[in-house]
Write a protein that holds these residues in place. Sequence first.
Motif, short mmCIF file in Angstrom:
data_model
loop_
_atom_site.label_atom_id
_atom_site.label_comp_id
_atom_site.label_asym_id
_atom_site.label_seq_id
_atom_site.Cartn_x
_atom_site.Cartn_y
_atom_site.Cartn_z
N GLU A 14 0.83 -1.21 0.00
CA GLU A 14 0.00 0.00 0.00
C GLU A 14 0.86 1.26 0.00
N ILE A 15 2.01 1.21 0.66
CA ILE A 15 2.94 2.35 0.61
C ILE A 15 3.48 2.51 -0.80
N GLU A 16 3.76 1.40 -1.45
CA GLU A 16 4.25 1.43 -2.83
C GLU A 16 3.25 2.11 -3.75
N GLU A 17 1.95 1.88 -3.53
CA GLU A 17 0.92 2.50 -4.35
C GLU A 17 0.95 4.03 -4.22
N ILE A 18 1.23 4.51 -3.02
CA ILE A 18 1.30 5.96 -2.80
C ILE A 18 2.62 6.52 -3.31
N GLY A 19 3.69 5.75 -3.14
CA GLY A 19 5.02 6.19 -3.57
C GLY A 19 5.94 6.36 -2.38
N TRP A 20 7.05 5.62 -2.40
CA TRP A 20 7.98 5.70 -1.28
C TRP A 20 8.58 7.10 -1.13
N GLU A 21 8.58 7.87 -2.21
CA GLU A 21 9.13 9.23 -2.13
C GLU A 21 8.27 10.14 -1.26
N HIS A 22 7.04 9.74 -0.99
CA HIS A 22 6.15 10.54 -0.14
C HIS A 22 6.22 10.10 1.33
N LEU A 23 6.93 9.01 1.58
CA LEU A 23 7.01 8.49 2.95
C LEU A 23 7.94 9.34 3.79
N VAL A 24 7.48 9.71 4.97
CA VAL A 24 8.31 10.46 5.92
C VAL A 24 8.82 9.54 7.02
N ARG A 25 7.92 8.72 7.56
CA ARG A 25 8.31 7.86 8.66
C ARG A 25 7.43 6.63 8.68
N LEU A 26 8.03 5.51 9.07
CA LEU A 26 7.31 4.25 9.18
C LEU A 26 7.75 3.57 10.46
N ALA A 27 6.80 3.30 11.35
CA ALA A 27 7.13 2.66 12.62
C ALA A 27 7.67 1.26 12.39
N GLU A 28 8.62 0.84 13.21
CA GLU A 28 9.21 -0.49 13.05
C GLU A 28 8.16 -1.58 13.20
N ASP A 29 7.18 -1.34 14.08
CA ASP A 29 6.13 -2.33 14.25
C ASP A 29 4.94 -2.09 13.33
N LEU A 30 5.10 -1.13 12.39
CA LEU A 30 4.07 -0.80 11.40
C LEU A 30 2.78 -0.29 12.06
N SER A 31 2.89 0.27 13.26
CA SER A 31 1.71 0.78 13.94
C SER A 31 1.29 2.14 13.41
N PHE A 32 2.19 2.83 12.73
CA PHE A 32 1.81 4.10 12.10
C PHE A 32 2.72 4.36 10.91
N VAL A 33 2.21 5.17 9.99
CA VAL A 33 2.96 5.57 8.81
C VAL A 33 2.66 7.04 8.55
N THR A 34 3.68 7.79 8.17
CA THR A 34 3.53 9.23 7.96
C THR A 34 3.92 9.58 6.54
N PHE A 35 3.06 10.35 5.87
CA PHE A 35 3.31 10.75 4.49
C PHE A 35 3.41 12.27 4.38
N ARG A 36 4.19 12.70 3.42
CA ARG A 36 4.30 14.12 3.08
C ARG A 36 3.38 14.38 1.89
N VAL A 37 2.50 15.39 2.03
CA VAL A 37 1.55 15.73 0.97
C VAL A 37 1.69 17.21 0.65
N VAL A 38 1.84 17.55 -0.62
CA VAL A 38 1.99 18.94 -1.05
C VAL A 38 0.70 19.37 -1.74
N ASP A 39 0.11 20.48 -1.29
CA ASP A 39 -1.12 20.94 -1.92
C ASP A 39 -0.82 21.79 -3.15
N LYS A 40 -1.86 22.32 -3.80
CA LYS A 40 -1.67 23.02 -5.07
C LYS A 40 -0.93 24.34 -4.91
#
Length: 304
Positions: A14-40
């Motif tokens: 699912e992270i791959e679908e969004i793009g790893w370049e947008h990933l900011v942080r991923l918990a080691e236990d996968l309990s949370f994931v943080t993405f960077r999103v740029v608006d218009k």
Amino acid sequence: MALTSSFSRAIYSEIEEIGWEHLVRLAEDLSFVTFRVVDKKERVHVLEILLDKSYPNCPPSVSADVPYLFNLEWSTNSRLKDVVKQFRQHLEKLQQFWSTVEDIDQSLWVSNTAQLHRATSFRHIKIGNLFLVQILTPIIPLLVCEIFCFSGNDCSVILSIRANEPRSLPECRFLGSNENVNLLRDKWRRNCNKWSKDKPFAENLANLLECQLPGPPGFEKNDQQIECGICYSQLLPVDDELGPKSGGRTDYTCENSTCSKAFHSVCLGDWLRSITTTRQSFDVLFGNCPYCSQPVAVKIGTRK
């Protein structure tokens, strides 16, 4: 969360679908994931998605630096990309709100700007010396806002802007001497009908107060606090783990003149580590700018 191979593969997919370049942080236990999103408007936002152990049967929780969150629509067939998509749609609804508060920041004297963030829906604005204003303009109406007395007759106002209707009349209350508060309330009641959604916020405020409001105080360019293009904060948090960089300002700027985005080297280093194409030579990371993709190199240090 018990990490099963199937669960891990599902999250990575699912992270791959969004793009790893947008990933900011991923918990080691996968309990949370943080993405960077740029608006218009090229404002950078960070979306944190908290994953329940029963995910995807149970919808995730989301948090972000916005004045209010959206209601997540979720089904067992939903994926992380659907959360990001709904967040992008929510950001579109908030464009006028951020444009309004940015206009206030650029045209009026706003206090404590370093403490403001994207979720802040109020602005503390300096009005000036109330006594002098009364001499120059006998009628001093006021709009919705709070008044704070600095010294003598010097006063300010805190505007509470509605995130869903940012160009409408804001809410407020007054603080100060009884004489000044009563005067301002009286003028406000008389002049509140002057507010127009078609006029700039600063112009509306000046019309209601019937006075010239002070603009932003002058300061040197070198003293400006510039937001980091990754964490979108001006200062790093005060944290012993960051060592000498704790509470520091942005200290790295993209050398591409058409980009010139500023970053905390700590944030840029963490970002580069999350990208598979990043190369490391000794204590230097080589990669690409998150905005313009031009080559960047940042020295990394060991944290405490």
